[in-house]
Scaffold this active site. Sequence first.
Site, PDB file in Angstrom:
ATOM      1  N   GLY A 107      69.618  72.474  34.352  1.00  0.00           N
ATOM      2  CA  GLY A 107      68.411  72.318  35.150  1.00  0.00           C
ATOM      3  C   GLY A 107      68.192  73.522  36.045  1.00  0.00           C
ATOM      4  O   GLY A 107      68.996  74.454  36.088  1.00  0.00           O
ATOM      5  N   TRP A 108      67.094  73.525  36.756  1.00  0.00           N
ATOM      6  CA  TRP A 108      66.734  74.673  37.589  1.00  0.00           C
ATOM      7  C   TRP A 108      67.824  75.006  38.607  1.00  0.00           C
ATOM      8  O   TRP A 108      68.185  76.163  38.795  1.00  0.00           O
ATOM      9  CB  TRP A 108      65.411  74.397  38.305  1.00  0.00           C
ATOM     10  CG  TRP A 108      64.974  75.507  39.205  1.00  0.00           C
ATOM     11  CD1 TRP A 108      64.987  75.520  40.568  1.00  0.00           C
ATOM     12  CD2 TRP A 108      64.475  76.786  38.804  1.00  0.00           C
ATOM     13  NE1 TRP A 108      64.521  76.716  41.050  1.00  0.00           N
ATOM     14  CE2 TRP A 108      64.193  77.514  39.978  1.00  0.00           C
ATOM     15  CE3 TRP A 108      64.227  77.387  37.558  1.00  0.00           C
ATOM     16  CZ2 TRP A 108      63.674  78.818  39.956  1.00  0.00           C
ATOM     17  CZ3 TRP A 108      63.711  78.673  37.538  1.00  0.00           C
ATOM     18  CH2 TRP A 108      63.446  79.377  38.722  1.00  0.00           C
ATOM     19  N   ASP A 144      72.365  67.375  25.995  1.00  0.00           N
ATOM     20  CA  ASP A 144      71.154  68.188  26.103  1.00  0.00           C
ATOM     21  C   ASP A 144      71.479  69.355  27.034  1.00  0.00           C
ATOM     22  O   ASP A 144      72.055  69.147  28.108  1.00  0.00           O
ATOM     23  CB  ASP A 144      70.013  67.347  26.673  1.00  0.00           C
ATOM     24  CG  ASP A 144      68.735  68.142  26.882  1.00  0.00           C
ATOM     25  OD1 ASP A 144      68.139  68.571  25.877  1.00  0.00           O
ATOM     26  OD2 ASP A 144      68.326  68.324  28.054  1.00  0.00           O
ATOM     27  N   ASP A 146      70.035  72.373  29.377  1.00  0.00           N
ATOM     28  CA  ASP A 146      68.857  72.898  30.072  1.00  0.00           C
ATOM     29  C   ASP A 146      69.283  74.133  30.864  1.00  0.00           C
ATOM     30  O   ASP A 146      69.436  74.095  32.083  1.00  0.00           O
ATOM     31  CB  ASP A 146      68.269  71.818  30.991  1.00  0.00           C
ATOM     32  CG  ASP A 146      66.973  72.261  31.658  1.00  0.00           C
ATOM     33  OD1 ASP A 146      66.498  73.363  31.359  1.00  0.00           O
ATOM     34  OD2 ASP A 146      66.446  71.498  32.494  1.00  0.00           O
ATOM     35  N   GLU A 148      68.445  77.399  32.465  1.00  0.00           N
ATOM     36  CA  GLU A 148      67.273  78.101  32.982  1.00  0.00           C
ATOM     37  C   GLU A 148      67.693  79.359  33.750  1.00  0.00           C
ATOM     38  O   GLU A 148      67.820  79.287  34.964  1.00  0.00           O
ATOM     39  CB  GLU A 148      66.458  77.152  33.862  1.00  0.00           C
ATOM     40  CG  GLU A 148      65.999  75.888  33.123  1.00  0.00           C
ATOM     41  CD  GLU A 148      65.080  74.998  33.954  1.00  0.00           C
ATOM     42  OE1 GLU A 148      64.386  75.493  34.859  1.00  0.00           O
ATOM     43  OE2 GLU A 148      65.059  73.794  33.684  1.00  0.00           O
ATOM     44  N   MET A 221      59.559  72.988  27.464  1.00  0.00           N
ATOM     45  CA  MET A 221      59.025  72.648  28.782  1.00  0.00           C
ATOM     46  C   MET A 221      57.621  73.240  28.902  1.00  0.00           C
ATOM     47  O   MET A 221      57.407  74.257  29.558  1.00  0.00           O
ATOM     48  CB  MET A 221      59.965  73.151  29.876  1.00  0.00           C
ATOM     49  CG  MET A 221      61.309  72.444  29.891  1.00  0.00           C
ATOM     50  SD  MET A 221      62.396  72.947  31.247  1.00  0.00           S
ATOM     51  CE  MET A 221      63.017  74.521  30.622  1.00  0.00           C
ATOM     52  N   TYR A 223      55.102  72.968  30.623  1.00  0.00           N
ATOM     53  CA  TYR A 223      54.529  72.688  31.937  1.00  0.00           C
ATOM     54  C   TYR A 223      55.067  73.746  32.898  1.00  0.00           C
ATOM     55  O   TYR A 223      55.865  74.608  32.499  1.00  0.00           O
ATOM     56  CB  TYR A 223      54.863  71.271  32.424  1.00  0.00           C
ATOM     57  CG  TYR A 223      56.256  70.792  32.123  1.00  0.00           C
ATOM     58  CD1 TYR A 223      57.362  71.294  32.819  1.00  0.00           C
ATOM     59  CD2 TYR A 223      56.489  69.833  31.145  1.00  0.00           C
ATOM     60  CE1 TYR A 223      58.652  70.847  32.554  1.00  0.00           C
ATOM     61  CE2 TYR A 223      57.775  69.371  30.861  1.00  0.00           C
ATOM     62  CZ  TYR A 223      58.837  69.882  31.568  1.00  0.00           C
ATOM     63  OH  TYR A 223      60.108  69.446  31.300  1.00  0.00           O
ATOM     64  N   ASP A 224      54.601  73.697  34.140  1.00  0.00           N
ATOM     65  CA  ASP A 224      54.947  74.741  35.124  1.00  0.00           C
ATOM     66  C   ASP A 224      54.521  76.124  34.652  1.00  0.00           C
ATOM     67  O   ASP A 224      55.157  77.133  34.987  1.00  0.00           O
ATOM     68  CB  ASP A 224      56.448  74.733  35.440  1.00  0.00           C
ATOM     69  CG  ASP A 224      56.849  73.553  36.306  1.00  0.00           C
ATOM     70  OD1 ASP A 224      55.947  72.866  36.829  1.00  0.00           O
ATOM     71  OD2 ASP A 224      58.056  73.312  36.454  1.00  0.00           O
TER      72      ASP A 224
END
Length: 383
Positions: A107-108, A144, A146, A148, A221, A223-224
């Site tokens: 994640g971020w 999963d 993610d 970033e 993703m 979006y953003d």
Amino acid sequence: MRLFSKPMRAAIPALLLIAGAAAAFSAARPPRSKPVVIAYVGGFRGLITDPESILVEKITHINYAFVDVQHGQAWLTNLATDTVNFRKLNALKSRNPDLKILISIGGWAWSENFSDAVLTEAGRKLFAHTSVDIIRKYQLDGVDIDWEYPGIPGEEGNVYRPEDKQNFTLMFAALRASLDTLEKETGRKYLLTSAVGGSKSFVDNTEMAKAAQYQDFINIMSYDYKTNPNGISGHHTNLFGSTDNPEESSAHRSIGLFLAAGVPAEKIVMGIAFYGRGWKVASDTARGLNRAAIGGYRGGGYSFIKDSLPAKGFERHWDKRAKAPYLWHPGQRVFISYDDEASVKEKCRYVHANKLGGVMFWEYSSDPKGYLLDAIHKNLHKK
């Protein structure tokens, strides 16, 4: 499934050409399964609020966000609440026995250590082993990733290096090998997926065709696309571009990039935003769309947007070109980009027309009333 509208037909020639390249061997593939609906559910805040209210009958996968990366290992930073959340999410299988629950790592905020963790073969084996250990211990269904982002900056302070491009692929190879070992132990199938940035820079800094070989789904993703509070306002989760700029970010452009990079269409999952992003703009022209911003504005989750903002003076508008809604407050000069039932319908039609793997969304708690999930359920299973 009815044919594309004229604007959509004009937008997709490259996509159809890419899809056509696979036609020669598509007949040999097994029949396409139903599109997936992947819900990212946040455990990073602590205990999930009322997990029993999750509409698991309308989703196929829950990706539990997030597991951290510490000391080269997949790490349950919030162990006390994570374990309770795992137990309660697993209990939801009594209502949907086909539900799959995966841990989403990174994640971020927790991607800063990926590059170090997978830099060497020994490091990749340790990371894979500890990731799969969590799956084994809590009887979950897969992993999963993610990250970033590999090879490029994400959050300030993240470690990244050129070697990430190859190590991203090798990480998935190690994870798949570890999951295969677990499959032999249990006789069950385990999934490996990823959440990926929708930009050209993400594709350029990875080997997506190679990495995709080890994965079941690639969750884009989409979006953003716009986040800078002092930049230019605009759509952050649009299906198509709203301008004549061929490089304008959109779900369509992102999907085209991944197809061109060699990712099979049936593994591509389109992202849907369950939240809005807002800007205060200097000018009231064009109802704030693609205008210079003078600050950010909290958009909120979709249940809040739908139920509260119209009564506060916000007007809904529809961008036919982008297939995207937006809100405009003329008095405050506030522009908000978001997904609603109409844009979700267009995205579901796109998934069907281009034979993609399905949809995913961030994040479940942003629409607790289930407005958008209902729209997905209604439209994604139409023939």
